[in-house]
Every structure is written in structure tokens, then in C-alpha cells.
Design a protein around this motif. Structure first.
Motif, PDB file in Angstrom:
ATOM      1  N   LYS A  29       1.011  -0.935   0.266  1.00 28.68           N
ATOM      2  CA  LYS A  29       0.143  -0.150  -0.444  1.00 28.68           C
ATOM      3  C   LYS A  29       1.244   1.166  -0.331  1.00 28.68           C
ATOM      4  N   THR A  30       0.458   2.093  -0.313  1.00 28.13           N
ATOM      5  CA  THR A  30       1.033   3.522  -1.058  1.00 28.13           C
ATOM      6  C   THR A  30       0.142   4.140  -0.360  1.00 28.13           C
ATOM      7  N   PHE A  31       0.479   6.109   0.200  1.00 35.38           N
ATOM      8  CA  PHE A  31      -0.250   6.762   0.882  1.00 35.38           C
ATOM      9  C   PHE A  31      -1.590   7.490  -0.414  1.00 35.38           C
ATOM     10  N   PHE A  32      -2.746   8.260  -0.312  1.00 34.43           N
ATOM     11  CA  PHE A  32      -3.132   8.317  -0.712  1.00 34.43           C
ATOM     12  C   PHE A  32      -3.551   9.340  -1.136  1.00 34.43           C
ATOM     13  N   LEU A  33      -2.977  10.091  -0.584  1.00 32.76           N
ATOM     14  CA  LEU A  33      -3.015  11.794  -0.869  1.00 32.76           C
ATOM     15  C   LEU A  33      -2.959  12.332  -2.630  1.00 32.76           C
ATOM     16  N   GLN A  34      -1.804  11.675  -2.357  1.00 36.47           N
ATOM     17  CA  GLN A  34      -1.122  12.790  -3.752  1.00 36.47           C
ATOM     18  C   GLN A  34      -2.550  12.579  -4.816  1.00 36.47           C
ATOM     19  N   PRO A  35      -2.412  10.816  -5.237  1.00 32.45           N
ATOM     20  CA  PRO A  35      -2.783  10.401  -6.469  1.00 32.45           C
ATOM     21  C   PRO A  35      -4.880  11.016  -6.066  1.00 32.45           C
ATOM     22  N   LEU A  36      -5.541  11.189  -4.784  1.00 35.58           N
ATOM     23  CA  LEU A  36      -6.131  11.949  -4.676  1.00 35.58           C
ATOM     24  C   LEU A  36      -6.480  13.374  -5.065  1.00 35.58           C
ATOM     25  N   ALA A  37      -5.424  14.348  -4.859  1.00 31.41           N
ATOM     26  CA  ALA A  37      -4.908  15.104  -5.189  1.00 31.41           C
ATOM     27  C   ALA A  37      -5.089  15.487  -6.607  1.00 31.41           C
ATOM     28  N   ALA A  38      -3.799  14.008  -7.692  1.00 33.64           N
ATOM     29  CA  ALA A  38      -4.519  14.264  -8.296  1.00 33.64           C
ATOM     30  C   ALA A  38      -5.371  14.220  -9.256  1.00 33.64           C
ATOM     31  N   ALA A  43      -9.965  16.514 -12.300  1.00 42.35           N
ATOM     32  CA  ALA A  43     -11.569  16.222 -13.143  1.00 42.35           C
ATOM     33  C   ALA A  43     -11.844  17.857 -13.016  1.00 42.35           C
ATOM     34  N   ILE A  44     -10.815  18.833 -12.754  1.00 45.55           N
ATOM     35  CA  ILE A  44     -11.737  20.140 -12.578  1.00 45.55           C
ATOM     36  C   ILE A  44     -10.885  20.451 -14.017  1.00 45.55           C
ATOM     37  N   TRP A  45     -10.032  20.504 -14.295  1.00 46.96           N
ATOM     38  CA  TRP A  45      -9.086  20.857 -15.383  1.00 46.96           C
ATOM     39  C   TRP A  45     -10.131  19.973 -16.497  1.00 46.96           C
ATOM     40  N   THR A  46     -10.411  18.752 -16.683  1.00 49.37           N
ATOM     41  CA  THR A  46     -11.529  18.218 -17.419  1.00 49.37           C
ATOM     42  C   THR A  46     -12.653  18.884 -17.525  1.00 49.37           C
ATOM     43  N   SER A  47     -13.091  18.879 -16.847  1.00 52.48           N
ATOM     44  CA  SER A  47     -14.382  19.772 -16.715  1.00 52.48           C
ATOM     45  C   SER A  47     -14.481  21.666 -17.183  1.00 52.48           C
ATOM     46  N   TYR A  48     -13.620  21.370 -16.573  1.00 59.09           N
ATOM     47  CA  TYR A  48     -12.981  23.231 -17.707  1.00 59.09           C
ATOM     48  C   TYR A  48     -12.778  23.377 -19.008  1.00 59.09           C
ATOM     49  N   GLY A  49     -12.035  22.076 -19.389  1.00 61.87           N
ATOM     50  CA  GLY A  49     -11.269  21.981 -20.767  1.00 61.87           C
ATOM     51  C   GLY A  49     -13.226  21.908 -22.381  1.00 61.87           C
ATOM     52  N   SER A  60      -8.717  18.483 -22.352  1.00 59.99           N
ATOM     53  CA  SER A  60      -9.819  17.853 -21.478  1.00 59.99           C
ATOM     54  C   SER A  60      -8.786  16.671 -21.444  1.00 59.99           C
ATOM     55  N   ALA A  61      -8.597  15.536 -23.290  1.00 64.21           N
ATOM     56  CA  ALA A  61      -7.895  14.895 -23.272  1.00 64.21           C
ATOM     57  C   ALA A  61      -6.447  14.508 -22.086  1.00 64.21           C
ATOM     58  N   ALA A  62      -5.914  15.328 -22.430  1.00 61.98           N
ATOM     59  CA  ALA A  62      -4.399  15.591 -21.283  1.00 61.98           C
ATOM     60  C   ALA A  62      -4.742  15.181 -19.605  1.00 61.98           C
ATOM     61  N   ASN A  63      -5.883  15.906 -19.286  1.00 67.50           N
ATOM     62  CA  ASN A  63      -6.480  15.107 -18.193  1.00 67.50           C
ATOM     63  C   ASN A  63      -7.300  13.936 -17.745  1.00 67.50           C
ATOM     64  N   LEU A  64      -8.040  13.428 -18.402  1.00 70.31           N
ATOM     65  CA  LEU A  64      -9.018  12.755 -18.459  1.00 70.31           C
ATOM     66  C   LEU A  64      -8.069  11.200 -17.456  1.00 70.31           C
ATOM     67  N   PRO A  65      -6.965  10.610 -18.177  1.00 65.66           N
ATOM     68  CA  PRO A  65      -6.349  10.081 -17.751  1.00 65.66           C
ATOM     69  C   PRO A  65      -5.916  10.143 -16.066  1.00 65.66           C
ATOM     70  N   GLY A  66      -5.862  11.446 -16.077  1.00 70.63           N
ATOM     71  CA  GLY A  66      -5.839  11.654 -14.607  1.00 70.63           C
ATOM     72  C   GLY A  66      -6.214  11.413 -13.188  1.00 70.63           C
ATOM     73  N   VAL A  67      -7.854  11.688 -13.565  1.00 70.64           N
ATOM     74  CA  VAL A  67      -9.128  11.555 -13.292  1.00 70.64           C
ATOM     75  C   VAL A  67      -9.249  10.101 -12.871  1.00 70.64           C
ATOM     76  N   ILE A  68      -9.109   9.250 -14.094  1.00 73.19           N
ATOM     77  CA  ILE A  68      -9.221   7.387 -14.078  1.00 73.19           C
ATOM     78  C   ILE A  68      -8.014   7.236 -13.014  1.00 73.19           C
ATOM     79  N   PHE A  69      -6.822   7.075 -13.557  1.00 73.92           N
ATOM     80  CA  PHE A  69      -6.243   6.497 -13.191  1.00 73.92           C
ATOM     81  C   PHE A  69      -5.536   6.641 -11.681  1.00 73.92           C
ATOM     82  N   GLY A  70      -5.345   8.618 -10.917  1.00 77.56           N
ATOM     83  CA  GLY A  70      -5.620   8.910  -9.746  1.00 77.56           C
ATOM     84  C   GLY A  70      -6.141   8.106  -9.022  1.00 77.56           C
ATOM     85  N   PHE A  71      -7.557   8.134  -9.601  1.00 78.73           N
ATOM     86  CA  PHE A  71      -8.990   7.285  -8.555  1.00 78.73           C
ATOM     87  C   PHE A  71      -8.524   6.450  -8.080  1.00 78.73           C
TER      88      PHE A  71
END
Length: 78
Positions: A29-38, A43-49, A60-71
Motif C-alpha cells: 500500500k502507498t499513501f493515498f493523498l497525492q493520487p487523490l489530489a491529482a 477532474a477540474i481541468w477536464t471539466s473546464y476544457g 481535457s484529453a490530457a487530464n482525463l487519464p489523471g481522473v481515471i488512474f488517479g482515482f
């Protein structure tokens, strides 16, 4: 063109969460805070775009993988 290059590099950056996710699933297990922040940030940048009057698809395309993999990295860290 520069926007799509940035998109590619962002996707590579967020796909790098895959080893962390795999480690979490295997009990390292790794600490959850960094991927949660990502996740929240992406999600904010994807929505904004997508919600702008003039859509910004590279952003939006640049940030959508961050939503999926970060989650996924966040959830598997618990």
C-alpha cells in the motif's frame, strides 16, 4: 500541435500510476493523498476544457487519464 504534444506527455505521466495501482493490489500500500489530489485537479481541468464555450479538447484529453488512474490509485491505496 503543441497542445497535443502536451496531451501525450500528460497521458504518459498519469499512466505511470499503473505500477502504483498494481503494488497496492498486491498488498504494498502507498499513501493515498497525492493520487487523490491529482484526481481532483484533473477532474477540474477536464471539466473546464469541456465546459468552455470554445472547447479545449487537448486540455481535457490530457487530464482525463489523471481522473481515471488517479482515482484507481487512490481507491486501491485503502
Amino acid at each position: 500541435m503543441l497542445g497535443w504534444l502536451g496531451t501525450l506527455l500528460s497521458v504518459i505521466m498519469y499512466v505511470s500510476y499503473v505500477p502504483q495501482i498494481m503494488g497496492n493490489l498486491h498488498g504494498h500500500k502507498t499513501f493515498f493523498l497525492q493520487p487523490l489530489a491529482a484526481t481532483v485537479n484533473c477532474a477540474i481541468w477536464t471539466s473546464y476544457g469541456l465546459l468552455k464555450e470554445k472547447k479545449d479538447y487537448p486540455l481535457s484529453a490530457a487530464n482525463l487519464p489523471g481522473v481515471i488512474f488517479g482515482f484507481l490509485a487512490t481507491v486501491t491505496a485503502f
